[in-house]
Scaffold this motif. Structure first.
Motif, short mmCIF file in Angstrom:
data_model
loop_
_atom_site.label_atom_id
_atom_site.label_comp_id
_atom_site.label_asym_id
_atom_site.label_seq_id
_atom_site.Cartn_x
_atom_site.Cartn_y
_atom_site.Cartn_z
N ASP A 1 0.82 -1.22 0.00
CA ASP A 1 0.00 0.00 0.00
C ASP A 1 0.85 1.27 0.00
O ASP A 1 0.56 2.24 0.71
CB ASP A 1 -0.94 0.00 1.20
N GLY A 2 1.94 1.26 -0.78
CA GLY A 2 2.75 2.45 -0.94
C GLY A 2 3.80 2.70 0.11
O GLY A 2 4.53 3.68 0.02
N VAL A 3 3.88 1.84 1.13
CA VAL A 3 4.86 2.04 2.20
C VAL A 3 5.77 0.81 2.30
O VAL A 3 5.41 -0.29 1.86
CB VAL A 3 4.17 2.30 3.56
N LEU A 4 6.95 1.01 2.88
CA LEU A 4 7.86 -0.10 3.13
C LEU A 4 7.44 -0.77 4.43
O LEU A 4 7.47 -0.15 5.50
CB LEU A 4 9.30 0.40 3.21
N ALA A 5 7.06 -2.05 4.34
CA ALA A 5 6.46 -2.74 5.47
C ALA A 5 7.42 -3.64 6.22
O ALA A 5 7.10 -4.10 7.32
CB ALA A 5 5.26 -3.56 4.99
N GLY A 6 8.58 -3.91 5.67
CA GLY A 6 9.52 -4.79 6.37
C GLY A 6 10.78 -5.00 5.56
O GLY A 6 10.84 -4.68 4.37
N GLU A 7 11.79 -5.52 6.22
CA GLU A 7 13.08 -5.75 5.57
C GLU A 7 13.69 -7.04 6.07
O GLU A 7 13.66 -7.34 7.27
CB GLU A 7 14.04 -4.59 5.86
#
Length: 241
Positions: free
Chosen positions: A217-223
């Motif tokens: 949804d347009g955001v960085l959610a995890g790495e």
């Protein structure tokens, strides 16, 4: 030290009730020699993010830094020059010129950047040999398989000796054998210190990276950091979200 950096990067489409935040306040840093894979479901904004990082689209807000230059503040002429000299692009649909041979397709960005024709021809021939297509140099794209066309596209991305190669679903149109060949090529680039940012939905492609970043949804959610990425998943560390 970073070679590519996004700061609170935003891309919005539409307005009022129809507003879509394709990229929403993204912060990202890529170090020299690092391979970063960006994964997530279709429509999450990962291709839009890649286009913003490469100056192919203008952000609604935020900053994009390539080395010590701000792409988001450049004119179209400056952006075009920077893309030719410092960035290489690989796309799912190859984007080869149908009327040009494999070697001519690889040469083209160098010629547009002002490289002398003889030098461009020598570089293109060396790159085609590197990707295993020296014997296909005079073939038109229609005479090449999908995997061969993608390897030509990778050679074209490297002709300008870019700081960063940006790849958008580079194996999305390939069968398993062609995918394996392209992934071996990316693995060799990684081993040689080429900086790569790859958008993909393919777990095999993501497994070649040093870091895998999940986008939703347009955001960085995890790495996820892959210890010794490039040969497989290895040990996962630092998973967030």
């Amino acid at each position: 030290m970073t070679v590519l950096r996004a700061v609170r990067l935003r891309k919005e489409y539409g307005r009022d009730a129809g507003l879509v935040r394709a990229v929403d306040e993204v912060d990202l840093e890529v170090r020299p020699g690092e391979t970063v894979a960006i994964v997530g479901p279709s429509g999450c904004g990962k291709s839009t993010l890649l286009h913003l990082l490469g100056g192919l689209e203008r952000p609604t807000g935020g900053e994009v830094h390539l080395a010590d230059r701000r792409l988001d503040r450049m004119s179209e002429t400056e952006l075009s020059r920077m893309r030719r000299k410092a960035l290489g692009f690989v796309f799912q649909a190859f984007h080869l010129v149908d009327e040009l041979t494999a070697r001519e397709n690889v040469e083209l960005p160098a010629l547009l950047a002002g490289v002398p024709p003889r030098t461009a021809r020598r570089r293109a021939s060396a790159l085609l040999e590197r990707v295993g297509l020296a014997d296909r140099a005079t073939h038109l794209p229609a005479a090449l398989s999908g995997g061969q066309r993608q390897r030509v596209a990778v050679a074209r991305a490297l002709i300008g000796r870019p700081l960063v190669v940006l790849a958008d679903e580079p194996t999305g149109n390939l069968d398993s054998a062609a995918t394996a060949a392209v992934l071996r090529l990316f693995g060799s680039l990684r081993a040689e210190g080429q900086t790569l940012v790859i958008v993909t939905h393919d777990s095999r492609t993501a497994a070649t990276a040093d870091r895998v970043i999940t986008m939703r949804d347009g955001v960085l959610a995890g790495e996820t950091r892959l210890n010794g990425g490039g040969g497989g998943l290895g040990t996962l560390a630092g998973l967030e979200g």
